[in-house]
Write an enzyme that holds these catalytic residues in place. Structure first.
Site, PDB file in Angstrom:
ATOM      1  CB  SER A 230      -0.942  -0.045   1.205  1.00  0.00           C
ATOM      2  OG  SER A 230      -1.988   0.874   1.063  1.00  0.00           O
ATOM      3  CG  ASP A 456      -6.449  -2.993  -3.506  1.00  0.00           C
ATOM      4  OD1 ASP A 456      -7.108  -2.314  -2.693  1.00  0.00           O
ATOM      5  OD2 ASP A 456      -5.259  -3.292  -3.331  1.00  0.00           O
ATOM      6  CG  HIS A 484      -5.486  -2.929   0.630  1.00  0.00           C
ATOM      7  ND1 HIS A 484      -5.005  -2.301  -0.496  1.00  0.00           N
ATOM      8  CD2 HIS A 484      -4.787  -2.412   1.673  1.00  0.00           C
ATOM      9  CE1 HIS A 484      -4.070  -1.431  -0.149  1.00  0.00           C
ATOM     10  NE2 HIS A 484      -3.911  -1.482   1.162  1.00  0.00           N
TER      11      HIS A 484
END
Length: 514
Positions: A230, A456, A484
């Site tokens: 991320s 996602d 995610h």
């Protein structure tokens, strides 16, 4: 973890230096001048004022029950003026179960996520057995985060409660409502500066990437091996851009696109969460405990009506907090990160529809690291805002432009778009950023693997495609699925591609489309 938004304000993603001590008077003219560069134990040449940092010897000690080793490294607070002041970086590692090929640094995201806690609490979730066999797995808290020299905004957790959860009495988007948000965020920035001091101006991602190079060197690694999730993908890409010749094997999973504008970030992310919410509802309606009936469209309209009702009349929780649509949005978003967590949404919607706010606050509290006693277990909420406000230039806005942008987000994602509107969290931040939103090419780097998941919700797949194409030597691995990030939580196709790359340097000839 992903780009988190300050929920109580519907915000988007988002220092005076100590004087250098110098010898004064005529005595200084008799002192020999230091060399401009010096060599480190890894054989590298660095500026003389960086040599004390690059040549430090870390003292690892058993910790956290004996399974891990911990230590602290020193880094310059201001990389442009290293002699002014140093900061501490907290480190934890699990040594390789086999023959170590060096260190693998892991970042869980955020910004504000604790790599220390990530490795300590869930090392087998962070990386699989293959990587644990071949590398010393290192978790680190970036500058400003948790156990490292950290951002702090309040002494009393109730003050942070107020900032995060208080509900404005004014209609959303009105002049008075926007003024209230601006005043609250301005006060928050002032409080952060008061409690954090000069460090608040140096928690940007570029500085954190320079810290990565320092850690690489003191670990004795010629090149950096890194796995970033991320926000960690932005940190890794920034490193590659600064030090392309020192890139070893970098994997960026759940990628951010550094060239995407602030509004486009909000729009793309709103669409991503909206798509995940629709997927949850479609799945929910095939079960027996679903709080919705009818079509997916009608259920989405019910969610929007619920959020509107919480704006008009917040629900009172047993601890005295009022549940507005902002806190409810974070309670919704948290389970959307992983399909396995979707059942939590059944209970969430059922209880809030019955007028009970407590379960929603349990989820929202988990999102912010707030425990059952009302204490925050880390500083991720504060660090998230501090890093984001430094990372990119914030374009000037007016009430009219905020409303125009809000209308665009509502058209793009009618249910969740309004919740990600009205970005004023950084408008009055004590420090300004000079960084532009531009592509990162990392020219001259080694191959870099970018992993993207097609649905996602937090870091939409288009960002992974963009980053892989912007990088001069980027290679995309696609996971066709929900959730995610993908490594170690999707399928063997993704895991094998990542493991083969990190262990052997094998780059897929083409996207394996896992």
């Amino acid at each position: 973890m992903t780009i988190r938004r300050h929920p109580a304000r519907f915000s988007a993603v988002a220092a005076a230096l100590a004087a250098v001590l110098v010898l004064s008077g005529c005595v200084s003219s008799f002192l020999p001048k230091p060399p401009s560069t010096r060599s480190t134990p890894t054989g590298e040449t660095v500026a003389a004022d960086l040599e004390p940092f690059y040549s430090q010897v870390l003292k690892w000690k058993g910790c956290e029950g004996g399974e891990f080793q911990c230590t602290t490294a020193k880094a310059p607070m201001d990389w442009k003026n290293p002699a002014t002041k140093s900061i501490s970086l907290a480190l934890i590692r699990k040594t390789a179960s086999g023959t170590a090929r060096g260190s693998l640094l892991v970042n869980p995201g955020g910004p504000g996520g604790s790599g220390y806690d990530f490795v300590r609490d869930s090392v087998s979730y962070a990386v699989d057995d293959t990587l644990q066999k071949n590398f010393d797995i290192v978790g680190f808290d970036p500058r400003g985060v948790n156990k490292s020299s950290a951002v702090s905004c309040y002494d009393d957790s109730k003050q942070l409660d107020s900032y995060l959860f208080d509900v404005s009495p004014n209609p959303v988007g009105s002049d008075a409502w926007i003024a209230d948000q601006e005043a609250s965020n301005k006060k928050f920035g002032e409080d952060c500066l008061k409690h954090t001091g000069d460090l608040l101006g140096f928690v940007d991602t570029v500085s954190a990437a320079r810290d990565l190079d320092l850690l690489r060197a003191v670990f004795g690694d010629k090149k950096l091996n890194y796995l970033g999730y991320s926000y960690g993908t932005l940190l890794g890409a920034t490193y590659a851009d600064l030090y392309p010749k020192k890139t070893g094997r970098l994997v960026l999973d759940g990628a951010l696109d550094p060239a995407t504008s602030s509004l486009d970030v909000s729009e793309t992310q709103a669409k991503g969460f909206e798509s995940a919410l629709r997927a949850y509802i479609a799945d929910c309606e095939t079960g027996k405990k679903c709080p919705f009936t009818g079509s997916v469209d009608s259920a989405m309209a019910t969610v929007r009506s619920l959020l509107d009702s919480l704006d008009a009349s917040p629900l009172l929780a047993s601890d005295g907090r009022r549940l507005g649509s902002a806190a409810m949005t974070n309670a919704i978003i948290l389970p959307l990160y992983n399909k396995k967590s979707w059942p939590y949404l059944n209970d969430l919607f059922s209880q809030v529809m019955q007028g009970d706010a407590d379960y929603a606050f349990q989820l929202a509290d988990n999102y912010f690291g707030r425990n059952a006693k009302g204490k925050y277990t880390d500083n991720s909420a504060e660090a998230f805002i501090a890093v984001n406000c430094l990372d990119y230039k914030n374009p000037p806005v007016t009430n009219a432009s905020l409303r125009t942008d809000a209308a665009k987000l509502k058209r793009a994602a009618p249910v969740l778009g309004p919740q990600l509107s009205y970005d004023v969290s950084c408008a009055a931040w004590p420090f300004t950023s000079q960084r532009d939103r531009v592509p990162i090419a990392a020219k001259g780097s080694a191959p870099i693997m970018v992993v993207g998941t097609t649905n996602d919700p937090a870091t939409p797949y288009v960002w992974a495609k963009n980053l892989a194409s912007e990088l001069e030597n980027g290679h995309l691995v696609t996971y066709k699925g929900e959730g995610h990030t993908a490594y170690n939580k999707s399928n063997s196709c993704v895991n094998n591609a990542v493991d083969d790359f990190l262990v052997s340097g094998t780059v897929p000839a083409k996207d394996p489309l896992c």
